[in-house]
Design a protein around this motif. Structure first.
Motif, PDB file in Angstrom:
ATOM      1  N   ARG A  39       0.853  -1.195   0.103  1.00  0.00           N
ATOM      2  CA  ARG A  39       0.038  -0.068   0.040  1.00  0.00           C
ATOM      3  C   ARG A  39       0.943   1.547   0.087  1.00  0.00           C
ATOM      4  O   ARG A  39       1.990   1.286   0.757  1.00  0.00           O
ATOM      5  CB  ARG A  39      -0.824  -0.050   1.111  1.00  0.00           C
ATOM      6  CG  ARG A  39      -2.047   1.103   1.219  1.00  0.00           C
ATOM      7  CD  ARG A  39      -2.762   0.749   2.551  1.00  0.00           C
ATOM      8  NE  ARG A  39      -2.373   0.988   3.816  1.00  0.00           N
ATOM      9  CZ  ARG A  39      -2.382   0.062   4.575  1.00  0.00           C
ATOM     10  NH1 ARG A  39      -2.830  -1.060   4.470  1.00  0.00           N
ATOM     11  NH2 ARG A  39      -1.727   0.318   5.687  1.00  0.00           N
ATOM     12  N   PHE A  40       0.492   2.278  -0.635  1.00  0.00           N
ATOM     13  CA  PHE A  40       1.237   3.361  -0.852  1.00  0.00           C
ATOM     14  C   PHE A  40       0.465   4.505  -0.375  1.00  0.00           C
ATOM     15  O   PHE A  40      -0.113   5.246  -1.344  1.00  0.00           O
ATOM     16  CB  PHE A  40       1.645   3.529  -2.204  1.00  0.00           C
ATOM     17  CG  PHE A  40       2.493   2.393  -2.773  1.00  0.00           C
ATOM     18  CD1 PHE A  40       4.020   2.411  -2.556  1.00  0.00           C
ATOM     19  CD2 PHE A  40       1.852   1.326  -3.300  1.00  0.00           C
ATOM     20  CE1 PHE A  40       4.568   1.314  -3.152  1.00  0.00           C
ATOM     21  CE2 PHE A  40       2.577   0.164  -3.608  1.00  0.00           C
ATOM     22  CZ  PHE A  40       4.092   0.164  -3.463  1.00  0.00           C
ATOM     23  N   ASP A  41       0.334   4.699   0.785  1.00  0.00           N
ATOM     24  CA  ASP A  41      -0.487   5.737   1.700  1.00  0.00           C
ATOM     25  C   ASP A  41       0.254   6.780   2.190  1.00  0.00           C
ATOM     26  O   ASP A  41      -0.410   7.692   2.752  1.00  0.00           O
ATOM     27  CB  ASP A  41      -1.337   4.992   2.703  1.00  0.00           C
ATOM     28  CG  ASP A  41      -0.257   4.040   3.622  1.00  0.00           C
ATOM     29  OD1 ASP A  41       0.660   4.116   3.373  1.00  0.00           O
ATOM     30  OD2 ASP A  41      -1.000   3.645   4.552  1.00  0.00           O
ATOM     31  N   VAL A  42       1.467   6.853   1.821  1.00  0.00           N
ATOM     32  CA  VAL A  42       2.341   8.281   2.471  1.00  0.00           C
ATOM     33  C   VAL A  42       3.188   8.392   1.350  1.00  0.00           C
ATOM     34  O   VAL A  42       3.761   7.700   0.549  1.00  0.00           O
ATOM     35  CB  VAL A  42       3.196   7.955   3.713  1.00  0.00           C
ATOM     36  CG1 VAL A  42       2.095   7.559   4.813  1.00  0.00           C
ATOM     37  CG2 VAL A  42       4.051   6.968   3.562  1.00  0.00           C
ATOM     38  N   ALA A  43       3.430   9.910   1.222  1.00  0.00           N
ATOM     39  CA  ALA A  43       4.486  10.322   0.329  1.00  0.00           C
ATOM     40  C   ALA A  43       5.916  10.112   0.728  1.00  0.00           C
ATOM     41  O   ALA A  43       6.082  10.165   2.002  1.00  0.00           O
ATOM     42  CB  ALA A  43       4.023  11.979  -0.167  1.00  0.00           C
ATOM     43  N   MET A  44       6.717  10.161  -0.260  1.00  0.00           N
ATOM     44  CA  MET A  44       8.438  10.079   0.110  1.00  0.00           C
ATOM     45  C   MET A  44       8.540  11.804   0.246  1.00  0.00           C
ATOM     46  O   MET A  44       8.427  12.446  -0.244  1.00  0.00           O
ATOM     47  CB  MET A  44       9.106   9.663  -0.950  1.00  0.00           C
ATOM     48  CG  MET A  44       8.685   8.097  -1.119  1.00  0.00           C
ATOM     49  SD  MET A  44       8.901   7.087   0.023  1.00  0.00           S
ATOM     50  CE  MET A  44       7.189   6.807   0.813  1.00  0.00           C
ATOM     51  N   PRO A  45       9.699  11.822   1.167  1.00  0.00           N
ATOM     52  CA  PRO A  45      10.146  13.126   1.303  1.00  0.00           C
ATOM     53  C   PRO A  45      11.016  13.735   0.220  1.00  0.00           C
ATOM     54  O   PRO A  45      11.233  12.933  -0.623  1.00  0.00           O
ATOM     55  CB  PRO A  45      10.977  13.089   2.561  1.00  0.00           C
ATOM     56  CG  PRO A  45      11.449  11.540   2.527  1.00  0.00           C
ATOM     57  CD  PRO A  45      10.282  10.895   1.958  1.00  0.00           C
ATOM     58  N   GLY A  97       9.139   3.616  -2.571  1.00  0.00           N
ATOM     59  CA  GLY A  97       8.079   4.152  -2.175  1.00  0.00           C
ATOM     60  C   GLY A  97       7.450   5.066  -3.111  1.00  0.00           C
ATOM     61  O   GLY A  97       6.175   5.265  -2.933  1.00  0.00           O
ATOM     62  N   ARG A  98       7.974   5.732  -3.926  1.00  0.00           N
ATOM     63  CA  ARG A  98       7.489   6.873  -4.811  1.00  0.00           C
ATOM     64  C   ARG A  98       6.768   6.046  -6.109  1.00  0.00           C
ATOM     65  O   ARG A  98       5.851   6.693  -6.504  1.00  0.00           O
ATOM     66  CB  ARG A  98       8.732   7.660  -5.204  1.00  0.00           C
ATOM     67  CG  ARG A  98       8.272   8.876  -5.915  1.00  0.00           C
ATOM     68  CD  ARG A  98       9.417   9.739  -6.251  1.00  0.00           C
ATOM     69  NE  ARG A  98      10.131  10.223  -5.172  1.00  0.00           N
ATOM     70  CZ  ARG A  98       9.932  11.514  -4.533  1.00  0.00           C
ATOM     71  NH1 ARG A  98       8.716  12.142  -4.936  1.00  0.00           N
ATOM     72  NH2 ARG A  98      10.540  11.867  -3.466  1.00  0.00           N
ATOM     73  N   PHE A  99       7.373   5.048  -6.547  1.00  0.00           N
ATOM     74  CA  PHE A  99       6.803   4.561  -7.744  1.00  0.00           C
ATOM     75  C   PHE A  99       6.371   3.173  -7.692  1.00  0.00           C
ATOM     76  O   PHE A  99       5.707   2.594  -8.716  1.00  0.00           O
ATOM     77  CB  PHE A  99       7.973   4.381  -8.852  1.00  0.00           C
ATOM     78  CG  PHE A  99       8.518   5.655  -9.177  1.00  0.00           C
ATOM     79  CD1 PHE A  99       7.830   6.825  -9.735  1.00  0.00           C
ATOM     80  CD2 PHE A  99      10.045   6.029  -8.766  1.00  0.00           C
ATOM     81  CE1 PHE A  99       8.537   8.194 -10.040  1.00  0.00           C
ATOM     82  CE2 PHE A  99      10.516   7.358  -9.082  1.00  0.00           C
ATOM     83  CZ  PHE A  99       9.794   8.385  -9.482  1.00  0.00           C
ATOM     84  N   GLY A 100       6.171   2.604  -6.470  1.00  0.00           N
ATOM     85  CA  GLY A 100       5.884   1.279  -6.513  1.00  0.00           C
ATOM     86  C   GLY A 100       4.360   0.802  -6.810  1.00  0.00           C
ATOM     87  O   GLY A 100       3.938  -0.110  -7.328  1.00  0.00           O
ATOM     88  N   GLY A 101       3.632   2.080  -6.614  1.00  0.00           N
ATOM     89  CA  GLY A 101       1.985   1.687  -6.601  1.00  0.00           C
ATOM     90  C   GLY A 101       1.740   1.398  -8.114  1.00  0.00           C
ATOM     91  O   GLY A 101       0.616   1.093  -8.623  1.00  0.00           O
ATOM     92  N   ALA A 102       2.607   1.865  -9.068  1.00  0.00           N
ATOM     93  CA  ALA A 102       2.460   1.640 -10.591  1.00  0.00           C
ATOM     94  C   ALA A 102       2.908   0.517 -11.089  1.00  0.00           C
ATOM     95  O   ALA A 102       2.718   0.187 -12.299  1.00  0.00           O
ATOM     96  CB  ALA A 102       3.101   3.077 -11.317  1.00  0.00           C
ATOM     97  N   PHE A 103       3.371  -0.414 -10.343  1.00  0.00           N
ATOM     98  CA  PHE A 103       4.024  -1.723 -10.823  1.00  0.00           C
ATOM     99  C   PHE A 103       3.596  -2.784  -9.885  1.00  0.00           C
ATOM    100  O   PHE A 103       2.961  -2.583  -8.918  1.00  0.00           O
ATOM    101  CB  PHE A 103       5.415  -1.792 -10.882  1.00  0.00           C
ATOM    102  CG  PHE A 103       6.242  -0.657 -11.846  1.00  0.00           C
ATOM    103  CD1 PHE A 103       6.423  -1.277 -12.808  1.00  0.00           C
ATOM    104  CD2 PHE A 103       6.229   0.726 -11.452  1.00  0.00           C
ATOM    105  CE1 PHE A 103       7.347  -0.324 -13.957  1.00  0.00           C
ATOM    106  CE2 PHE A 103       7.053   1.564 -12.253  1.00  0.00           C
ATOM    107  CZ  PHE A 103       7.533   1.058 -13.413  1.00  0.00           C
TER     108      PHE A 103
END
Length: 269
Positions: A39-45, A97-103
């Motif tokens: 799950r990608f529920d927080v943004a990366m700094p 963390g930044r791009f995993g949701g697209a894969f």
């Protein structure tokens, strides 16, 4: 933390080197055990947390390392390599963390393994520095290593093209000669560490190439042409020979990508 994004952000927000290594390894273990949700529920700094030392300098202000093969030069080179591996921890966790949701999940599998490798590489080099009478942070370090992440923060294709397929691939090119330098100086301990890093980095470049080509196939575009265009737009340095063709081939980064560069030694037009 319950999601893979939270775990990645925790690594990026940890400044102290030993703690960053521990946090990275813990994230990798928890992911392998199924304890972190995909799950990608927080943004990366925008930038990771780093310690006050080493002092970060632009390339033209970095001090000379001294006579090749001298103890001082070897310490300076190990310190530079340790810094590369330290920043590489953050590059790997920012990638997932930044791009995993697209894969698919396999993307996280690959990049969290890369992050754990980079943490191990840094720990080995940091321990080697201490064995040489120094430590990470004792010398200045290159300030520009995170620039590639900032430049490609909004484009996963550009990130894959530049970080694993240019920066890490360059490591494949130069590490064999670096190993030879340490062996010539009688420093077999450092040479063994670099042999291990070289082996792992082939896999890292392979992960970058695999996911880059996967994204190209999904979009029905030719990967080599797209790679050249992205590197021309997003990489501030120069891509030039000599190339370690065998290591690049083992990583799936074939000469079709960079053959023109090998021919004339120039960057992309």
């Amino acid at each position: 933390m319950h999601s893979i994004a939270e775990a990645a952000r925790a690594v990026l927000e940890t400044a102290e080197p030993a703690e960053k290594v521990k946090t990275a390894r813990l994230a990798a273990r928890r992911w392998r055990r199924g304890e972190l949700a995909h799950r990608f529920d927080v943004a990366m700094p925008e930038r990771p947390a780093w310690p006050e030392r080493p002092e970060l300098l632009p390339p033209n202000r970095m001090p000379k390392r001294g006579r090749a093969g001298s103890p001082r030069a070897r310490v300076a080179l190990v310190h530079a390599l340790a810094h590369i591996e330290f920043v590489a921890i953050d590059l790997a966790f920012d990638m997932l963390g930044r791009f995993g949701g697209a894969f698919p999940r396999g993307f996280v599998d690959d990049w969290i393994a890369v992050g754990a490798d980079e943490a191990m590489h840094f720990a080995l080099l940091d321990r080697r520095l201490r064995g040489m009478g120094s430590h990470y942070g004792a010398l200045p370090a290159h300030a520009g290593l995170w620039e590639a992440a900032e430049e490609t923060a909004g484009d996963v294709m550009a990130r894959l093209a530049v970080v694993p397929m240019v920066l890490e691939a360059r490591g494949l090119d130069v590490t064999p000669a670096t190993i030879s330098r340490f062996e010539a100086a009688g420093d077999s301990a450092t040479a063994r560490i670099l042999h291990r890093i070289l082996k792992d980095e082939i896999r890292h470049v392979g992960s970058g190439t695999k996911w880059f080509e996967s994204a190209c196939a999904r979009n029905e575009i030719a990967p080599q042409a797209v790679w050249r265009d992205l590197v021309a737009r997003h990489f501030r340095g120069i891509v030039k020979p000599p190339f370690n063709d065998s290591a690049r081939q083992a990583a799936g980064l074939t000469r079709e990508y960079y053959a023109a560069l090998a021919h004339d030694g120039e960057n992309f037009p």
